[in-house]
Write a protein that holds these residues in place. Structure first.
Motif, PDB file in Angstrom:
ATOM      1  N   ASP A  51       0.837  -1.202   0.000  1.00  0.00           N
ATOM      2  CA  ASP A  51       0.000   0.000   0.000  1.00  0.00           C
ATOM      3  C   ASP A  51       0.871   1.251   0.000  1.00  0.00           C
ATOM      4  O   ASP A  51       1.796   1.378   0.815  1.00  0.00           O
ATOM      5  CB  ASP A  51      -0.897   0.033   1.241  1.00  0.00           C
ATOM      6  N   THR A  52       0.579   2.179  -0.910  1.00  0.00           N
ATOM      7  CA  THR A  52       1.296   3.453  -0.899  1.00  0.00           C
ATOM      8  C   THR A  52       0.795   4.289   0.269  1.00  0.00           C
ATOM      9  O   THR A  52      -0.342   4.142   0.721  1.00  0.00           O
ATOM     10  CB  THR A  52       1.102   4.240  -2.215  1.00  0.00           C
ATOM     11  N   ILE A  53       1.675   5.166   0.738  1.00  0.00           N
ATOM     12  CA  ILE A  53       1.324   6.096   1.812  1.00  0.00           C
ATOM     13  C   ILE A  53       1.771   7.493   1.378  1.00  0.00           C
ATOM     14  O   ILE A  53       2.619   7.626   0.498  1.00  0.00           O
ATOM     15  CB  ILE A  53       1.972   5.700   3.154  1.00  0.00           C
ATOM     16  N   PRO A  54       1.200   8.522   1.979  1.00  0.00           N
ATOM     17  CA  PRO A  54       1.598   9.878   1.600  1.00  0.00           C
ATOM     18  C   PRO A  54       3.092  10.119   1.866  1.00  0.00           C
ATOM     19  O   PRO A  54       3.645   9.659   2.858  1.00  0.00           O
ATOM     20  CB  PRO A  54       0.753  10.771   2.516  1.00  0.00           C
ATOM     21  N   GLU A  55       3.718  10.818   0.945  1.00  0.00           N
ATOM     22  CA  GLU A  55       5.112  11.218   1.128  1.00  0.00           C
ATOM     23  C   GLU A  55       5.163  12.741   1.109  1.00  0.00           C
ATOM     24  O   GLU A  55       4.377  13.381   0.418  1.00  0.00           O
ATOM     25  CB  GLU A  55       6.018  10.574   0.082  1.00  0.00           C
ATOM     26  N   PHE A  65       5.802   3.383   0.672  1.00  0.00           N
ATOM     27  CA  PHE A  65       4.899   2.263   0.935  1.00  0.00           C
ATOM     28  C   PHE A  65       4.932   1.920   2.422  1.00  0.00           C
ATOM     29  O   PHE A  65       5.976   2.045   3.070  1.00  0.00           O
ATOM     30  CB  PHE A  65       5.338   1.008   0.164  1.00  0.00           C
ATOM     31  N   SER A  66       3.835   1.428   2.909  1.00  0.00           N
ATOM     32  CA  SER A  66       3.793   0.870   4.256  1.00  0.00           C
ATOM     33  C   SER A  66       4.259  -0.579   4.164  1.00  0.00           C
ATOM     34  O   SER A  66       3.787  -1.324   3.311  1.00  0.00           O
ATOM     35  CB  SER A  66       2.369   0.926   4.810  1.00  0.00           C
ATOM     36  N   VAL A  67       5.202  -0.972   5.034  1.00  0.00           N
ATOM     37  CA  VAL A  67       5.672  -2.355   5.043  1.00  0.00           C
ATOM     38  C   VAL A  67       5.589  -2.972   6.439  1.00  0.00           C
ATOM     39  O   VAL A  67       6.236  -3.969   6.718  1.00  0.00           O
ATOM     40  CB  VAL A  67       7.112  -2.489   4.485  1.00  0.00           C
ATOM     41  N   GLY A  68       4.802  -2.382   7.282  1.00  0.00           N
ATOM     42  CA  GLY A  68       4.631  -2.895   8.634  1.00  0.00           C
ATOM     43  C   GLY A  68       3.965  -1.849   9.492  1.00  0.00           C
ATOM     44  O   GLY A  68       3.690  -0.742   9.024  1.00  0.00           O
ATOM     45  N   PRO A  69       3.715  -2.178  10.741  1.00  0.00           N
ATOM     46  CA  PRO A  69       3.001  -1.245  11.608  1.00  0.00           C
ATOM     47  C   PRO A  69       3.672   0.119  11.735  1.00  0.00           C
ATOM     48  O   PRO A  69       3.003   1.118  11.866  1.00  0.00           O
ATOM     49  CB  PRO A  69       2.966  -1.961  12.959  1.00  0.00           C
ATOM     50  N   ALA A  70       5.010   0.151  11.682  1.00  0.00           N
ATOM     51  CA  ALA A  70       5.709   1.430  11.834  1.00  0.00           C
ATOM     52  C   ALA A  70       6.908   1.521  10.901  1.00  0.00           C
ATOM     53  O   ALA A  70       7.857   2.230  11.185  1.00  0.00           O
ATOM     54  CB  ALA A  70       6.151   1.603  13.286  1.00  0.00           C
ATOM     55  N   SER A  71       6.874   0.828   9.778  1.00  0.00           N
ATOM     56  CA  SER A  71       8.010   0.817   8.859  1.00  0.00           C
ATOM     57  C   SER A  71       7.550   1.112   7.434  1.00  0.00           C
ATOM     58  O   SER A  71       6.434   0.789   7.064  1.00  0.00           O
ATOM     59  CB  SER A  71       8.706  -0.554   8.888  1.00  0.00           C
ATOM     60  N   HIS A  72       8.457   1.697   6.667  1.00  0.00           N
ATOM     61  CA  HIS A  72       8.137   2.101   5.306  1.00  0.00           C
ATOM     62  C   HIS A  72       9.216   1.629   4.341  1.00  0.00           C
ATOM     63  O   HIS A  72      10.338   1.362   4.726  1.00  0.00           O
ATOM     64  CB  HIS A  72       8.058   3.626   5.191  1.00  0.00           C
ATOM     65  N   LEU A  73       8.853   1.594   3.074  1.00  0.00           N
ATOM     66  CA  LEU A  73       9.790   1.413   1.979  1.00  0.00           C
ATOM     67  C   LEU A  73       9.716   2.694   1.161  1.00  0.00           C
ATOM     68  O   LEU A  73       8.630   3.104   0.742  1.00  0.00           O
ATOM     69  CB  LEU A  73       9.402   0.209   1.109  1.00  0.00           C
ATOM     70  N   HIS A  74      10.852   3.347   0.958  1.00  0.00           N
ATOM     71  CA  HIS A  74      10.907   4.579   0.173  1.00  0.00           C
ATOM     72  C   HIS A  74      11.621   4.300  -1.142  1.00  0.00           C
ATOM     73  O   HIS A  74      12.763   3.837  -1.136  1.00  0.00           O
ATOM     74  CB  HIS A  74      11.685   5.672   0.919  1.00  0.00           C
ATOM     75  N   LEU A  75      10.973   4.572  -2.256  1.00  0.00           N
ATOM     76  CA  LEU A  75      11.616   4.519  -3.565  1.00  0.00           C
ATOM     77  C   LEU A  75      12.003   5.932  -3.935  1.00  0.00           C
ATOM     78  O   LEU A  75      11.183   6.849  -3.830  1.00  0.00           O
ATOM     79  CB  LEU A  75      10.672   3.939  -4.622  1.00  0.00           C
ATOM     80  N   ILE A  76      13.233   6.120  -4.379  1.00  0.00           N
ATOM     81  CA  ILE A  76      13.742   7.445  -4.704  1.00  0.00           C
ATOM     82  C   ILE A  76      14.314   7.405  -6.114  1.00  0.00           C
ATOM     83  O   ILE A  76      15.222   6.612  -6.414  1.00  0.00           O
ATOM     84  CB  ILE A  76      14.838   7.883  -3.711  1.00  0.00           C
ATOM     85  N   ALA A  77      13.790   8.237  -6.993  1.00  0.00           N
ATOM     86  CA  ALA A  77      14.236   8.276  -8.390  1.00  0.00           C
ATOM     87  C   ALA A  77      15.615   8.909  -8.498  1.00  0.00           C
ATOM     88  O   ALA A  77      15.985   9.765  -7.697  1.00  0.00           O
ATOM     89  CB  ALA A  77      13.235   9.067  -9.226  1.00  0.00           C
TER      90      ALA A  77
END
Length: 149
Positions: A51-55, A65-77
């Motif tokens: 699931d995407t989340i606001p950045e 993206f949300s990858v857990g209760p308090a963790s994210h995955l950030h993609l950076i171009a």
């Protein structure tokens, strides 16, 4: 008096444990530098199902993206080349059914392998966990398994 002393010792011990727990690091996010943000976003959003989340940047150079209760995955171009990493360096996501996930990969024409490198096969670890490995559009290795813990 003994009850008060025991209560005091118990309270101190509980506060010490709570204080130690609060000072331990927790994973906040993983950042991946990618060549084509759109392709990478489609991979993690549509294929893996994150699931995407606001950045906060709103500059078309980030997808979070949300990858857990308090963790994210950030993609950076902005990456200039694909990654040339080893499978030992990977991120891992657990799914309820590796077999159902493999069906999604097969429908999308995505390649995957087991730990030994055999294409379209899965590994069953000694603890019974099933796992596969695939690469995202930038060459980052991703493990998908059915671990419950």
């Amino acid at each position: 008096m003994k009850k008060i002393l025991l209560l005091g010792l118990f309270s101190c011990a509980a506060l010490t444990v709570a204080a130690q727990t609060k000072t331990r690091p927790v994973l906040n996010h993983i950042a991946l530098y990618v060549q084509d943000l759109q392709k990478a976003t489609v991979f993690y959003r549509d294929l893996l199902g994150l699931d995407t989340i606001p950045e906060p940047f709103h500059d078309n150079k980030h997808t979070w993206f949300s990858v857990g209760p308090a963790s994210h995955l950030h993609l950076i171009a902005g990456a200039k080349a694909k990654q040339q990493g080893d499978r030992n360096t990977h991120i891992c996501f657990s799914v309820p059914s590796v077999e159902a996930f493999i069906e999604r990969l097969d429908k999308a024409g995505m390649e995957y392998m087991n730990w030994a490198g055999e294409m379209k096969k899965l590994t069953v670890r000694v603890d019974g966990v099933k796992q596969i490995y695939l690469q995202d559009p930038d060459g980052y290795w991703v493990e998908v398994n059915d671990a419950t813990k």
